[in-house]
Design a protein around this motif. Structure first.
Motif, mmCIF file in Angstrom:
data_model
loop_
_atom_site.group_PDB
_atom_site.id
_atom_site.type_symbol
_atom_site.label_atom_id
_atom_site.label_comp_id
_atom_site.label_asym_id
_atom_site.label_seq_id
_atom_site.Cartn_x
_atom_site.Cartn_y
_atom_site.Cartn_z
ATOM 1 N N PHE A 114 61.597 -5.730 -4.257
ATOM 2 C CA PHE A 114 62.006 -6.887 -3.465
ATOM 3 C C PHE A 114 61.369 -8.163 -4.000
ATOM 4 C CE2 PHE A 114 61.155 -9.967 -0.126
ATOM 5 C CZ PHE A 114 62.412 -10.138 0.432
ATOM 6 N N MET A 115 60.086 -8.114 -4.294
ATOM 7 C CA MET A 115 59.392 -9.295 -4.788
ATOM 8 C C MET A 115 59.976 -9.766 -6.122
ATOM 9 S SD MET A 115 57.121 -10.382 -2.660
ATOM 10 C CE MET A 115 56.033 -11.396 -3.665
ATOM 11 N N LYS A 116 60.353 -8.829 -6.964
ATOM 12 C CA LYS A 116 60.913 -9.192 -8.261
ATOM 13 C C LYS A 116 62.323 -9.749 -8.106
ATOM 14 C CE LYS A 116 62.102 -7.332 -12.819
ATOM 15 N NZ LYS A 116 62.119 -6.120 -13.696
ATOM 16 N N ASP A 117 63.146 -9.079 -7.300
ATOM 17 C CA ASP A 117 64.557 -9.454 -7.185
ATOM 18 C C ASP A 117 64.791 -10.668 -6.292
ATOM 19 O OD1 ASP A 117 65.012 -7.260 -8.769
ATOM 20 O OD2 ASP A 117 65.758 -5.975 -7.150
ATOM 21 N N SER A 118 64.044 -10.750 -5.185
ATOM 22 C CA SER A 118 64.316 -11.789 -4.184
ATOM 23 C C SER A 118 63.369 -12.974 -4.241
ATOM 24 C CB SER A 118 64.277 -11.175 -2.778
ATOM 25 O OG SER A 118 65.237 -10.159 -2.643
ATOM 26 N N VAL A 119 62.160 -12.743 -4.733
ATOM 27 C CA VAL A 119 61.164 -13.817 -4.774
ATOM 28 C C VAL A 119 60.909 -14.281 -6.198
ATOM 29 C CG1 VAL A 119 58.818 -14.481 -4.099
ATOM 30 C CG2 VAL A 119 60.104 -12.872 -2.678
ATOM 31 N N GLY A 120 61.197 -13.400 -7.174
ATOM 32 C CA GLY A 120 60.956 -13.746 -8.572
ATOM 33 C C GLY A 120 59.487 -13.718 -8.933
ATOM 34 N N MET A 121 58.757 -12.779 -8.321
ATOM 35 C CA MET A 121 57.318 -12.704 -8.554
ATOM 36 C C MET A 121 56.897 -11.253 -8.742
ATOM 37 S SD MET A 121 54.221 -14.175 -6.123
ATOM 38 C CE MET A 121 54.720 -15.869 -6.380
ATOM 39 N N ASP A 122 55.962 -11.036 -9.623
ATOM 40 C CA ASP A 122 55.402 -9.708 -9.850
ATOM 41 C C ASP A 122 54.317 -9.458 -8.811
ATOM 42 O OD1 ASP A 122 54.271 -7.365 -10.719
ATOM 43 O OD2 ASP A 122 53.682 -8.109 -12.699
ATOM 44 N N ILE A 123 54.509 -8.448 -7.960
ATOM 45 C CA ILE A 123 53.549 -8.177 -6.905
ATOM 46 C C ILE A 123 52.187 -7.791 -7.474
ATOM 47 C CG2 ILE A 123 54.031 -5.708 -6.636
ATOM 48 C CD1 ILE A 123 53.851 -6.132 -3.597
ATOM 49 N N GLY A 124 52.184 -7.359 -8.737
ATOM 50 C CA GLY A 124 50.916 -7.000 -9.370
ATOM 51 C C GLY A 124 49.964 -8.184 -9.461
ATOM 52 N N MET A 125 50.506 -9.408 -9.458
ATOM 53 C CA MET A 125 49.682 -10.613 -9.528
ATOM 54 C C MET A 125 48.951 -10.882 -8.214
ATOM 55 S SD MET A 125 52.474 -13.058 -11.432
ATOM 56 C CE MET A 125 51.428 -14.502 -11.230
ATOM 57 N N LEU A 126 49.348 -10.160 -7.151
ATOM 58 C CA LEU A 126 48.809 -10.434 -5.817
ATOM 59 C C LEU A 126 47.881 -9.338 -5.305
ATOM 60 C CD1 LEU A 126 52.169 -11.615 -4.200
ATOM 61 C CD2 LEU A 126 50.373 -13.075 -5.159
ATOM 62 N N GLN A 127 47.482 -8.432 -6.183
ATOM 63 C CA GLN A 127 46.705 -7.279 -5.736
ATOM 64 C C GLN A 127 45.388 -7.641 -5.037
ATOM 65 O OE1 GLN A 127 47.604 -3.974 -5.546
ATOM 66 N NE2 GLN A 127 49.524 -5.008 -5.981
ATOM 67 N N GLN A 128 44.792 -8.741 -5.402
ATOM 68 C CA GLN A 128 43.508 -9.134 -4.807
ATOM 69 C C GLN A 128 43.687 -9.951 -3.530
ATOM 70 O OE1 GLN A 128 40.933 -7.728 -6.275
ATOM 71 N NE2 GLN A 128 42.323 -6.981 -7.859
ATOM 72 N N MET A 129 44.938 -10.156 -3.108
ATOM 73 C CA MET A 129 45.206 -10.982 -1.945
ATOM 74 C C MET A 129 45.343 -10.137 -0.680
ATOM 75 S SD MET A 129 45.155 -13.661 -3.733
ATOM 76 C CE MET A 129 45.549 -14.964 -2.572
ATOM 77 N N LYS A 130 45.131 -10.784 0.467
ATOM 78 C CA LYS A 130 45.321 -10.134 1.761
ATOM 79 C C LYS A 130 46.821 -9.971 2.030
ATOM 80 C CE LYS A 130 41.283 -12.630 3.612
ATOM 81 N NZ LYS A 130 40.856 -13.686 4.561
ATOM 82 N N PRO A 131 47.203 -9.007 2.875
ATOM 83 C CA PRO A 131 48.621 -8.859 3.226
ATOM 84 C C PRO A 131 49.227 -10.136 3.800
ATOM 85 C CG PRO A 131 47.403 -6.924 3.917
ATOM 86 C CD PRO A 131 46.383 -7.924 3.450
ATOM 87 N N ILE A 132 48.412 -10.945 4.464
ATOM 88 C CA ILE A 132 48.897 -12.187 5.051
ATOM 89 C C ILE A 132 49.420 -13.136 3.976
ATOM 90 C CG2 ILE A 132 46.791 -13.592 5.030
ATOM 91 C CD1 ILE A 132 48.907 -13.084 8.152
ATOM 92 N N ALA A 133 48.860 -13.059 2.767
ATOM 93 C CA ALA A 133 49.335 -13.896 1.657
ATOM 94 C C ALA A 133 50.725 -13.459 1.228
ATOM 95 C CB ALA A 133 48.363 -13.809 0.483
ATOM 96 N N LEU A 134 50.942 -12.139 1.195
ATOM 97 C CA LEU A 134 52.254 -11.615 0.831
ATOM 98 C C LEU A 134 53.293 -12.040 1.860
ATOM 99 C CD1 LEU A 134 53.900 -9.824 -1.065
ATOM 100 C CD2 LEU A 134 53.230 -7.852 0.328
ATOM 101 N N GLU A 135 52.937 -11.955 3.137
ATOM 102 C CA GLU A 135 53.864 -12.377 4.190
ATOM 103 C C GLU A 135 54.163 -13.873 4.091
ATOM 104 O OE1 GLU A 135 54.625 -11.683 8.937
ATOM 105 O OE2 GLU A 135 52.577 -11.608 8.193
ATOM 106 N N SER A 136 53.158 -14.640 3.747
ATOM 107 C CA SER A 136 53.335 -16.076 3.611
ATOM 108 C C SER A 136 54.344 -16.414 2.524
ATOM 109 C CB SER A 136 51.983 -16.731 3.294
ATOM 110 O OG SER A 136 52.128 -18.105 3.083
#
Length: 277
Positions: A114-136
C-alpha cells in the motif's frame, strides 16, 4: 479527530461574538471575540488542515478579519525554525520496537504494498518511527485530489507578506505528548484497518470536508466524534487542549488583536473553544 490532528503534524513532518451562539446554531468558521475589557477585537477561525483547491473556502470577511489583526496564532508557532526538528524527533520510537514488529508478516507485506502503490514511499525508510508517524503520512492521502492545499500554509504566507508576527498556542512537545498518550499497539491496529478499507477511510474524511465547506460546525464535530470510538482520545486531543488554550488566548488578546487559526474540530461543543471563551 486523531486524523485531523495528524494532518497538522503531517504538514510539518513532510511540512459574531464568542458565546453568543452555541449548539445547533454553530454555523460559522469565523468568530469575532470582543468585550470583557479587550481594547480591540480578535478573531477565531476554524481550519481544516488539508483540502482540495476547489473546496477551499476563503470569504471576503475572512480576508478582512485576518487583515485587521496585528498578529496570527496557530496551534503551534509555524514560524519557529526548530518546529520541524521537534516534530520529527517526536515521531521517532524510543522503545526499541520497529514498525514491522507491530504486524504479522502477511499484514506487513500488505502495508508495504500500500505504501509503495498509494503513497509512493518505501515503508522500510520508516522502521525507526512510531506507528503514529505511519498514520500521519497515510492521512495525507485521504483527500480526493492529488494537490491538496493547507489553510495554515496559506494564512502563514499572508501573515509573512504583511509582516505580522506568528505565534503558537502550545509547544510541539504538548501535541506530541497528546499523541504519545495513545497506545502504539492500538494505533498500529487502526493503521492496518484503515489501509484495508481505505475507500471508506477517504469517504469519512471527505464527508468532513463537505460539512466544513457548509460551515456546519456541529455536523463536523459529530462526524469527528462518531466516525470511530475515540474514548479518552477525544479528551486528550480535544477537550484538555481546548481548556489549556483559553488562558493563553486571553493573555495574547489583552496585548494585541489576534487572528487565531486552529482546527475547526476545536471550536464547537460544550468543551469547544467558542463555548469556553
Amino acid at each position: 479527530m486523531r486524523k485531523i490532528l495528524l494532518l497538522a503534524f503531517a504538514i510539518i513532518f513532510v511540512h459574531i461574538h464568542c458565546g453568543a451562539q452555541n449548539g445547533p446554531n454553530e454555523q460559522s468558521l469565523l468568530w469575532r471575540i470582543s468585550g470583557n475589557g479587550l481594547a480591540k477585537p480578535s478573531y477565531l477561525f476554524g481550519t481544516i488542515h488539508l483540502i482540495c483547491p476547489e473546496d477551499y473556502l476563503w470569504t471576503d470577511k475572512m480576508k478582512q478579519s485576518l487583515s485587521a489583526c496585528e498578529k496570527v496564532c496557530f496551534e503551534m508557532d509555524l514560524d519557529d525554525t526548530k518546529l520541524m526538528m521537534s516534530a520529527s524527533n517526536g515521531f521517532i520510537a524510543t522503545d526499541g520496537r520497529k514498525l514491522k514488529d507491530y504486524y504479522t508478516p502477511e499484514q506487513y507485506q500488505q502495508l508495504k504494498k500500500f505504501m509503495k502503490d498509494s503513497v509512493g514511499m518505501d515503508i522500510g525508510m520508516l522502521q525507526q518511527m512510531k506507528p503514529i508517524a505511519l498514520e500521519s503520512i497515510i492521512s495525507m492521502k485521504t483527500t480526493r485530489c492529488t494537490n491538496p492545499v493547507s489553510y495554515e500554509e496559506t494564512i502563514m504566507k499572508i501573515a509573512k507578506a504583511s509582516e505580522k508576527e506568528v505565534l503558537g498556542l502550545e509547544d510541539p512537545s504538548e501535541q506530541i505528548g497528546a499523541l504519545d498518550s495513545m497506545s502504539s499497539d492500538s494505533v498500529a491496529k487502526e493503521v492496518f484497518e484503515g489501509v484495508r478499507d481505505f475507500t471508506k477511510n477517504k469517504k469519512e474524511y471527505n464527508d468532513m470536508v463537505m460539512a466544513y465547506k457548509k460551515q456546519q460546525l456541529t455536523v463536523l464535530y459529530d462526524k469527528i466524534t462518531t466516525v470511530k470510538g475515540q474514548g479518552d482520545d477525544m479528551r486528550v486531543l480535544l477537550d484538555d487542549r481546548n481548556k489549556r488554550w483559553i488562558d493563553r488566548m486571553r493573555i495574547k488578546m489583552t496585548k494585541n488583536s489576534i487572528f487565531f487559526a486552529v482546527g475547526a474540530g476545536h471550536l464547537p461543543g460544550k468543551t469547544g473553544v467558542v463555548n469556553l471563551l
